[in-house]
Design a protein around this motif. Structure first.
Motif, PDB file in Angstrom:
ATOM      1  N   ASP A 121       0.820  -1.215   0.000  1.00  0.00           N
ATOM      2  CA  ASP A 121       0.000   0.000   0.000  1.00  0.00           C
ATOM      3  C   ASP A 121       0.853   1.264   0.000  1.00  0.00           C
ATOM      4  O   ASP A 121       0.510   2.261  -0.643  1.00  0.00           O
ATOM      5  N   SER A 122       1.973   1.231   0.720  1.00  0.00           N
ATOM      6  CA  SER A 122       2.796   2.429   0.859  1.00  0.00           C
ATOM      7  C   SER A 122       3.453   2.842  -0.456  1.00  0.00           C
ATOM      8  O   SER A 122       3.901   3.988  -0.594  1.00  0.00           O
ATOM      9  N   SER A 133       1.992   5.990  -1.796  1.00  0.00           N
ATOM     10  CA  SER A 133       2.055   7.229  -1.021  1.00  0.00           C
ATOM     11  C   SER A 133       3.476   7.659  -0.664  1.00  0.00           C
ATOM     12  O   SER A 133       3.685   8.778  -0.216  1.00  0.00           O
ATOM     13  N   VAL A 153      -2.695   8.839   2.144  1.00  0.00           N
ATOM     14  CA  VAL A 153      -1.974   7.895   3.007  1.00  0.00           C
ATOM     15  C   VAL A 153      -2.963   6.917   3.641  1.00  0.00           C
ATOM     16  O   VAL A 153      -4.050   7.315   4.083  1.00  0.00           O
ATOM     17  N   SER A 154      -2.576   5.650   3.697  1.00  0.00           N
ATOM     18  CA  SER A 154      -3.447   4.606   4.257  1.00  0.00           C
ATOM     19  C   SER A 154      -3.572   4.746   5.772  1.00  0.00           C
ATOM     20  O   SER A 154      -2.647   5.211   6.447  1.00  0.00           O
ATOM     21  N   HIS A 158      -3.942   2.583   9.209  1.00  0.00           N
ATOM     22  CA  HIS A 158      -3.733   1.249   9.768  1.00  0.00           C
ATOM     23  C   HIS A 158      -4.448   1.180  11.114  1.00  0.00           C
ATOM     24  O   HIS A 158      -4.062   1.869  12.066  1.00  0.00           O
ATOM     25  N   SER A 205      -8.210   5.567   4.134  1.00  0.00           N
ATOM     26  CA  SER A 205      -7.083   6.434   3.821  1.00  0.00           C
ATOM     27  C   SER A 205      -7.526   7.886   3.998  1.00  0.00           C
ATOM     28  O   SER A 205      -8.734   8.172   4.041  1.00  0.00           O
ATOM     29  N   GLU A 212       4.500   6.831   6.091  1.00  0.00           N
ATOM     30  CA  GLU A 212       4.149   5.620   5.344  1.00  0.00           C
ATOM     31  C   GLU A 212       2.676   5.294   5.538  1.00  0.00           C
ATOM     32  O   GLU A 212       2.007   4.847   4.615  1.00  0.00           O
ATOM     33  N   TYR A 213       2.169   5.514   6.737  1.00  0.00           N
ATOM     34  CA  TYR A 213       0.756   5.309   7.051  1.00  0.00           C
ATOM     35  C   TYR A 213       0.452   6.053   8.351  1.00  0.00           C
ATOM     36  O   TYR A 213       1.359   6.577   9.012  1.00  0.00           O
ATOM     37  N   GLU A 243      -1.578   5.477  12.032  1.00  0.00           N
ATOM     38  CA  GLU A 243      -2.211   4.490  12.895  1.00  0.00           C
ATOM     39  C   GLU A 243      -3.484   5.047  13.534  1.00  0.00           C
ATOM     40  O   GLU A 243      -3.538   6.219  13.916  1.00  0.00           O
TER      41      GLU A 243
END
Length: 232
Positions: free
Chosen positions: A59-60, A63, A110-111, A113, A136, A148-149, A151
């Motif tokens: 996924d990253s 992004s 950005v995803s 998590h 996201s 990267e993501y 949380e």
């Protein structure tokens, strides 16, 4: 460049353009792409399908800043901006990359998590169901701050609780592109189990099946009566 990159791609310049040239590239295992933005002109390149597939499963990849090497000579920092996929085959058709300029804000998706979902009281003790309204978010930041993501900790939520955009713990230097309704926009929530609703749906479905079967039996009966009448 001294910076370490999680993703590096190798491309070659495209001299021939047009649909015919793109089809030939794809048959040979290449994916047409374009690089634009920043301080340079737009250029047409091609990247190996296998190389893209190896990286794009994360996924990253969509992004994070990518180190793009063109003809093995140039190092260009880019972000994925658009991807075209084959209608039914697991293949890429085209990529758009945007150059990154250090010191300038970038806009990216950005995803999210979600963590500790199984430990949330609403799930672990109350058998609640988690619903994700966002997977996201769109952010703005300097390239060096690009995460990267992000949380989302669900560990303290009970049934009826939710996480809103305003609750997200953003990394340093990162802000959301959306700046309105942050307190009222749900990212995720825990609701009551849907057992009763599912049972009602199953009951309704069974009733429909019974009705259809009943109509079928009636039509069979009418057909038999018609056949009997014709025999007479």
């Amino acid at each position: 460049m001294s910076q370490e990159y999680r993703y590096t791609l190798n491309g070659k310049l495209r001299q021939d353009k047009g649909k015919g040239a793109s089809r030939r590239l794809r048959r040979e295992g290449w994916v047409p792409a374009v690089v634009y933005g920043g301080e340079g002109e737009s250029i047409s390149i091609a990247i190996k399908q296998d190389e893209l597939a190896k990286n794009a499963k994360f996924d990253s990849f969509y992004s994070q800043i990518i180190n793009l090497k063109i003809e093995g000579k140039e190092d260009t920092e880019v972000l994925v901006r658009d991807v075209q996929r084959h209608v039914f085959k697991p293949l890429f058709q085209h990529f758009d990359f945007q150059r990154i300029v250090r010191g300038q804000d970038i806009y990216s998706t950005v995803s999210l998590h979600f963590i500790n979902e199984d430990e949330a009281p609403g799930v672990k003790e109350e058998n609640g169901v988690i619903t994700h309204f966002y997977t996201s978010v769109e952010i703005v930041c300097q390239p060096r701050h690009l995460p990267e993501y992000i949380e989302v900790d669900m560990g303290s939520l009970s049934i009826g609780d939710g996480v809103y955009l305003s609750d997200l713990k953003l990394p340093e230097g990162v802000s959301l592109q959306q700046d309105e309704n942050l307190d009222s926009t749900l990212v995720a929530s825990i609701g009551h189990p849907r057992l009763e609703e599912e049972e009602e749906e199953e009951s309704d479905a069974q009733a429909i099946e019974d009705l259809i079967e009943g109509e079928g039996d009636a039509e069979d009966g009418d057909a038999e009566s018609s056949d009997d009448a014709s025999d007479e």
